[in-house]
Design an enzyme around this catalytic site. Structure first.
Site, PDB file in Angstrom:
ATOM      1  N   GLY A 103      -2.658  60.271  37.115  1.00 36.36           N
ATOM      2  CA  GLY A 103      -1.444  60.865  37.470  1.00 36.36           C
ATOM      3  C   GLY A 103      -0.223  60.840  35.854  1.00 36.36           C
ATOM      4  O   GLY A 103      -0.946  60.052  34.892  1.00 36.36           O
ATOM      5  N   CYS A 135      -7.051  55.874  37.635  1.00 36.65           N
ATOM      6  CA  CYS A 135      -6.085  55.452  36.597  1.00 36.65           C
ATOM      7  C   CYS A 135      -4.505  55.346  36.946  1.00 36.65           C
ATOM      8  O   CYS A 135      -4.237  54.381  36.466  1.00 36.65           O
ATOM      9  CB  CYS A 135      -6.548  57.137  36.198  1.00 36.65           C
ATOM     10  SG  CYS A 135      -6.032  57.344  34.707  1.00 36.65           S
ATOM     11  N   TYR A 136      -3.615  56.313  37.028  1.00 35.72           N
ATOM     12  CA  TYR A 136      -2.495  55.897  37.511  1.00 35.72           C
ATOM     13  C   TYR A 136      -2.282  55.192  38.868  1.00 35.72           C
ATOM     14  O   TYR A 136      -1.095  54.489  39.162  1.00 35.72           O
ATOM     15  CB  TYR A 136      -1.353  57.065  37.414  1.00 35.72           C
ATOM     16  CG  TYR A 136       0.312  56.853  38.115  1.00 35.72           C
ATOM     17  CD1 TYR A 136       0.678  56.788  37.147  1.00 35.72           C
ATOM     18  CD2 TYR A 136       0.044  57.364  39.244  1.00 35.72           C
ATOM     19  CE1 TYR A 136       2.301  56.569  37.185  1.00 35.72           C
ATOM     20  CE2 TYR A 136       1.519  56.846  39.841  1.00 35.72           C
ATOM     21  CZ  TYR A 136       2.525  56.522  38.675  1.00 35.72           C
ATOM     22  OH  TYR A 136       3.700  56.436  39.371  1.00 35.72           O
ATOM     23  N   HIS A 150     -11.943  57.188  35.458  1.00 37.22           N
ATOM     24  CA  HIS A 150     -12.281  58.400  36.669  1.00 37.22           C
ATOM     25  C   HIS A 150     -13.579  58.073  37.185  1.00 37.22           C
ATOM     26  O   HIS A 150     -14.489  59.398  36.218  1.00 37.22           O
ATOM     27  CB  HIS A 150     -11.557  59.452  35.971  1.00 37.22           C
ATOM     28  CG  HIS A 150     -10.720  59.706  35.841  1.00 37.22           C
ATOM     29  ND1 HIS A 150      -9.118  60.406  37.305  1.00 37.22           N
ATOM     30  CD2 HIS A 150      -9.578  59.743  34.805  1.00 37.22           C
ATOM     31  CE1 HIS A 150      -8.183  60.026  35.946  1.00 37.22           C
ATOM     32  NE2 HIS A 150      -8.296  59.391  35.179  1.00 37.22           N
ATOM     33  N   GLU A 172     -14.726  60.130  38.883  1.00 36.12           N
ATOM     34  CA  GLU A 172     -15.191  61.085  39.806  1.00 36.12           C
ATOM     35  C   GLU A 172     -15.943  62.013  38.914  1.00 36.12           C
ATOM     36  O   GLU A 172     -15.877  63.311  39.781  1.00 36.12           O
ATOM     37  CB  GLU A 172     -14.325  61.971  40.829  1.00 36.12           C
ATOM     38  CG  GLU A 172     -12.588  62.268  39.332  1.00 36.12           C
ATOM     39  CD  GLU A 172     -11.958  60.960  39.983  1.00 36.12           C
ATOM     40  OE1 GLU A 172     -10.703  61.311  38.902  1.00 36.12           O
ATOM     41  OE2 GLU A 172     -12.208  60.006  39.053  1.00 36.12           O
ATOM     42  N   SER A 174     -12.810  91.334  53.450  1.00 35.50           N
ATOM     43  CA  SER A 174     -12.681  91.776  51.998  1.00 35.50           C
ATOM     44  C   SER A 174     -13.872  92.059  51.954  1.00 35.50           C
ATOM     45  O   SER A 174     -13.928  92.847  50.645  1.00 35.50           O
ATOM     46  CB  SER A 174     -12.149  90.942  51.504  1.00 35.50           C
ATOM     47  OG  SER A 174     -12.593  89.581  50.894  1.00 35.50           O
ATOM     48  N   GLY A 175     -15.186  90.904  52.388  1.00 39.26           N
ATOM     49  CA  GLY A 175     -16.217  90.977  51.819  1.00 39.26           C
ATOM     50  C   GLY A 175     -16.253  90.147  50.852  1.00 39.26           C
ATOM     51  O   GLY A 175     -17.736  89.371  50.292  1.00 39.26           O
ATOM     52  N   GLY A 176     -15.183  88.849  50.694  1.00 36.96           N
ATOM     53  CA  GLY A 176     -15.503  88.138  49.397  1.00 36.96           C
ATOM     54  C   GLY A 176     -16.186  86.733  50.522  1.00 36.96           C
ATOM     55  O   GLY A 176     -16.468  86.850  51.723  1.00 36.96           O
ATOM     56  N   ASP A 186     -15.333  84.507  51.263  1.00 38.82           N
ATOM     57  CA  ASP A 186     -14.266  82.967  52.548  1.00 38.82           C
ATOM     58  C   ASP A 186     -13.900  83.890  53.590  1.00 38.82           C
ATOM     59  O   ASP A 186     -14.494  83.189  55.133  1.00 38.82           O
ATOM     60  CB  ASP A 186     -12.561  82.464  51.938  1.00 38.82           C
ATOM     61  CG  ASP A 186     -13.271  82.197  50.873  1.00 38.82           C
ATOM     62  OD1 ASP A 186     -13.874  81.094  50.347  1.00 38.82           O
ATOM     63  OD2 ASP A 186     -11.643  81.713  49.583  1.00 38.82           O
ATOM     64  N   SER A 187     -13.743  85.444  53.425  1.00 45.94           N
ATOM     65  CA  SER A 187     -13.160  86.309  55.009  1.00 45.94           C
ATOM     66  C   SER A 187     -15.271  86.099  55.565  1.00 45.94           C
ATOM     67  O   SER A 187     -15.189  86.143  56.384  1.00 45.94           O
ATOM     68  CB  SER A 187     -12.594  87.282  54.805  1.00 45.94           C
ATOM     69  OG  SER A 187     -13.673  87.889  53.715  1.00 45.94           O
ATOM     70  N   SER A 188     -16.169  86.135  54.897  1.00 44.05           N
ATOM     71  CA  SER A 188     -17.084  86.740  54.931  1.00 44.05           C
ATOM     72  C   SER A 188     -17.687  85.499  55.743  1.00 44.05           C
ATOM     73  O   SER A 188     -18.342  85.686  57.037  1.00 44.05           O
ATOM     74  CB  SER A 188     -18.477  87.391  54.229  1.00 44.05           C
ATOM     75  OG  SER A 188     -17.809  88.347  53.410  1.00 44.05           O
ATOM     76  N   LYS A 216     -14.487  75.487  49.282  1.00 42.09           N
ATOM     77  CA  LYS A 216     -15.576  76.731  49.034  1.00 42.09           C
ATOM     78  C   LYS A 216     -16.936  75.993  48.430  1.00 42.09           C
ATOM     79  O   LYS A 216     -17.818  76.887  49.277  1.00 42.09           O
ATOM     80  CB  LYS A 216     -15.140  77.495  47.231  1.00 42.09           C
ATOM     81  CG  LYS A 216     -15.463  77.932  46.951  1.00 42.09           C
ATOM     82  CD  LYS A 216     -15.792  79.354  47.687  1.00 42.09           C
ATOM     83  CE  LYS A 216     -14.194  80.023  47.355  1.00 42.09           C
ATOM     84  NZ  LYS A 216     -13.913  81.527  47.249  1.00 42.09           N
TER      85      LYS A 216
END
Length: 515
Positions: A56, A83-84, A173, A175, A227-229, A231-233, A371
């Site tokens: 942070g 870190c923080y 970090h 990650e 939508s064809g994107g 996520d919705s697909s 994603k």
């Protein structure tokens, strides 16, 4: 999500909160991000296998900085502070944290670090390596009971540990890719400290989610806005696997998609999946609403409002019962740990249902996935690779890539130019090396000469970027010969174009999209 083992990422406003969670999930451990304002009773109820404190931008001595009740260290749950988060652990347990603003103890970027390889986090790793630092304050004295497990030339406590209480902290970090073996440090915390077994896998996710959808829906219907994107697909494919023809996908083709994309979406879902597919072709209606409008935000608003109007009117006609589904994913609904008031961000995947439509509930089968995990699910469900791995596409479609007023002629010009760009990028194998690339129609006409005659036609701009997170991006260094071929094809094959330019602006100062 009902998981046997869960790790919590407690967000103190760090820029890498989602990256930490994704790294944990890469080791097949389910992970949730919670804001630092979450009540400790909720953490107890989750009963996590481990907790990770994020970084942070604040100082632990600032009274307005994010803090958490010291009771969390008494729960017996393994904790890793980053870190923080490491400084907060030290501060809360009696260590000393100093400001390094006016000294050489502040560190930024790649830093040579020395590790105690007897510590569980660093066992089996080299004694020295590069870690990614980004801090002004530093721990000058570890709390009682802690041993120092890593140092740098400027940082006396680059890592600390108290194995008896399963408390660990790192100033760097682990990650980020810049930290050598950082992924192995996180893996060691998950498996050797928290005792995780790695049960979070996409195959089991699909089976469990399909069973849950079947049980919830029963013999009723589900409506999803497709939508064809990505996520919705993927949501459509997953729900189709569960209930087949009980799913109706409504696809609003507003005429602002890429060339032939509406047909591609329809063919994909009608051929591969058992569902009801409803396509609404409404380019004329959208263009009518957009006539004479040039201001970007006004265009976005009109496109959004018209889309939901068309969509919900169709639902009212035939489908206003049963369940409503949407492709919400985990980043859409994460509560931020920044600031005093944790808020869930508004996102296009989270749709408000009109009050006059009475669905029984909303189904969000991907709400716990990032994603990259959504893409894995899509491929396992048999969606085409090119759909699963398609690049980001703005909600308003080509409406924000046609600069100025949108007309049918301009949309067609842009679709044809964009299709040529994509074709050439695929042919040369460059497409997968870029994060995003597309054509823009800036609304600028230039003088040219074609066939010994003067022309005064449209200019097309090419935009291509490489990025890890889209927060920053660099323009892609496409070889000149490829750009030359793209330019030649666009000018020769697309009517009313006589010039092609390449955008070499990074983000910042520019943005990826032009509008």
């Amino acid at each position: 999500m009902d998981n046997k083992e869960t790790v919590i990422v407690l967000d103190f406003g760090g820029q890498y909160n989602q990256l930490i969670a994704r790294r944990v999930r890469e080791y097949n451990v389910y992970c949730e991000i919670l804001p630092y304002t979450v009540d400790i009773e909720k953490i107890k109820a989750i009963s996590p296998k481990g907790i990770i404190f994020t970084g942070g931008p604040n100082s632990v001595y600032d009274e307005t900085s994010p803090h958490y009740t010291p009771e969390i260290f008494e729960l017996g749950i393994p904790i890793l502070g980053i870190c923080y988060g490491c400084q907060l652990m030290a501060y809360s347990l009696g260590g000393v944290v100093n400001s390094a603003v006016d000294s050489s103890s502040s560190e930024y970027g790649k830093t040579i670090t020395t590790y105690n390889t007897n510590d569980v986090l660093f066992t089996g790793l080299p004694e020295t390596g590069v870690s990614w630092m980004s801090h002004r304050d530093y721990i000058s004295k570890a709390p009682d009971g802690f041993s120092i497990s890593a140092t740098t030339s400027s940082c006396p406590v680059a890592a600390m540990s108290c194995p008896e209480r399963k408390l660990y902290g790192v100033q760097f970090h682990p990650e980020v890719n810049h930290t050598e073996n950082g992924n192995l440090m996180l893996k060691s915390f998950l498996y050797n400290v928290c005792g995780c077994e790695g049960e979070w896998k996409m195959d089991s996710f699909i089976d469990t989610t399909v069973a849950q959808i079947r049980e919830k829906v029963g013999d009723k219907g589900v409506v999803l806005g497709l939508s064809g994107g990505v996520d919705s697909s993927v949501a459509a494919a997953l729900i189709s696997k569960a209930i087949g023809k009980q799913l109706t996908c409504v696809f609003v083709d507003q005429g602002l998609m890429r060339k032939d994309e509406g047909d591609y979406v329809e063919q994909t879902f009608t051929k591969l999946f058992d569902m009801n597919f409803v396509r609404i072709n409404c380019q004329d209606e959208f263009l009518s609403k957009l006539k004479g409008v040039s201001e970007p935000e006004a265009k976005r608003k009109i496109i959004g409002e018209e889309f939901y109007k068309v969509f919900w009117n169709k639902i009212r006609e035939s489908y206003g019962s049963g369940y409503f589904a949407q492709g919400t994913i985990y980043p859409d609904r994460i509560e931020s740990g920044k600031g005093d008031a944790a808020k869930i961000k508004t996102h296009h995947n989270q749709v408000g249902v009109p009050k006059d439509i009475n669905f029984e509930d909303i189904i969000e089968p991907l709400k716990d996935l990032f994603k990259d995990e959504v893409r894995v699910v899509g491929e396992k469900l048999g969606l085409p690779h090119e759909l699963v791995w398609r690049q980001p596409f703005p909600g308003p479609g080509l409406g924000v890539r046609v600069i100025g007023e949108i007309t049918a002629e301009k949309v067609k010009i842009l679709q044809e130019a964009d299709a040529i760009l994509r074709d050439e990028m695929d042919k040369c194998g460059y497409a997968e090396q870029m994060s995003q690339f597309f054509a823009v129609l800036p609304g600028v006409k230039t003088v040219g000469v074609m066939g010994d005659a003067r022309t005064y036609d449209e200019l097309v701009a090419i935009r291509a970027v490489v990025t890890d997170d889209f927060m920053t991006a660099d323009w892609a260094k496409i070889p000149y010969e490829i750009l030359g071929k793209v330019s030649n094809r666009i000018i020769n094959e697309v009517d009313h174009v006589n010039r092609v330019v390449y955008d070499i602006t990074s983000k910042p100062p520019g943005t990826v999209e032009w509008e």
